[in-house]
Design a protein around this motif. Structure first.
Motif, short mmCIF file in Angstrom:
data_model
loop_
_atom_site.label_atom_id
_atom_site.label_comp_id
_atom_site.label_asym_id
_atom_site.label_seq_id
_atom_site.Cartn_x
_atom_site.Cartn_y
_atom_site.Cartn_z
N CYS A 145 0.83 -1.20 0.00
CA CYS A 145 0.00 0.00 0.00
C CYS A 145 0.87 1.26 0.00
O CYS A 145 1.78 1.39 0.81
N CYS A 162 -0.27 3.13 3.74
CA CYS A 162 0.14 2.60 5.05
C CYS A 162 1.36 1.69 4.97
O CYS A 162 1.88 1.25 5.98
N CYS A 191 -6.73 -1.23 -0.40
CA CYS A 191 -6.00 -1.75 0.76
C CYS A 191 -6.98 -2.10 1.88
O CYS A 191 -7.75 -1.24 2.32
N HIS A 196 -6.29 -2.67 4.90
CA HIS A 196 -5.83 -2.13 6.18
C HIS A 196 -6.27 -0.69 6.39
O HIS A 196 -6.72 -0.32 7.46
N CYS A 197 -6.10 0.15 5.36
CA CYS A 197 -6.39 1.58 5.55
C CYS A 197 -7.45 2.13 4.60
O CYS A 197 -7.94 3.24 4.78
ZN LIG Z 1 -3.04 0.78 3.28
#
Ligand SMILES: [Zn+2]
Length: 225
Positions: free
Chosen positions: A14, A17, A57, A59-60
């Motif tokens: 990413c 992040c 992504c 995660h973020c």
């Molecule tokens: Zn990310």
């Protein structure tokens, strides 16, 4: 992971992040372009790779498309402030996608591109692709809404080269035709057909499309006649 016949997992890092994730891409042998719509939408046989162009992504929530250029340094600060901080929830779009999920992925990519002030033509192409996905869904109303935004954005765009400029001029005329804005379509196609500067490729596209339209329109008039 278990072997998947249709997709492979593309490894991503990413830009925002910096965490790793993997996201589905269609295996090359699982689709074939069999035709092209008049606004350049490729018609595929098999699985539609258009649905997997944007990587999101998990995660973020940062969304990435290969046409983006402002993917580093100070642009990431803008993206953090304007996009990441405003996200309500982070969707997981890393596996098989429905058309709606693909639409969501492009809408996220659009927001990222707007936050990092990418060139308008990048936003225009995202709006056009969202319109295509609504066409696949047979949602005419939303298809038209996104075609309208695409045209507005193309009108404000600058292409980087002659080919890009002609493609854009053609698309503005073509989208106008689809929106029923015949005067604008006629103006755009005539310009492409009569200008000496225009390449044969786009002159022929324009001539073919405009003649096709006139022919169909004539047939309708005669039927009504
Ligand atoms: Zn990310």
């Amino acid at each position: 992971m278990a072997f998947n016949l249709y997709y492979y997992e593309s490894k991503m890092i990413c830009n925002y992040c910096k965490k790793e994730y993997s996201t589905y891409k269609v295996r090359p042998g699982r689709y074939k372009v069999i035709a092209q719509d008049t606004d350049f939408m490729p018609i595929y046989e098999g699985i539609n790779p258009l649905l997997y162009e944007v990587a999101v992504c998990p995660h973020c929530g940062y969304a990435y498309h290969k046409s983006m250029t402002r993917t580093y340094g100070p642009f990431m600060l803008l993206i953090g402030e304007i996009y990441i901080n405003q996200l309500q929830k982070i969707m997981n779009l890393c596996k098989e996608r429905t058309i709606d999920e693909a639409i969501a992925s492009y809408k996220l990519a659009y927001l990222v591109a707007r936050a990092s002030m990418e060139e308008t033509i990048i936003l225009a192409n995202f709006a056009l692709k969202i319109a295509w996905l609504y066409r696949l869904k047979q949602d005419k109303e939303l298809e038209m809404r996104y075609l309208r935004s695409a045209r507005e954005l193309f009108n404000k765009s600058h292409a980087n080269n002659k080919e890009g400029e002609e493609r854009m001029q053609y698309l503005i005329a073509e989208i106008s035709l689809r929106l029923g804005d015949i005067e604008e379509a006629k103006r755009g196609f005539s310009r492409l057909i009569t200008s000496r500067e225009v390449s044969n490729k786009y002159r022929n596209y324009a001539r073919k499309r405009w003649e096709e339209y006139k022919y169909e329109n004539q047939a309708v008039k005669e039927q009504e006649g």
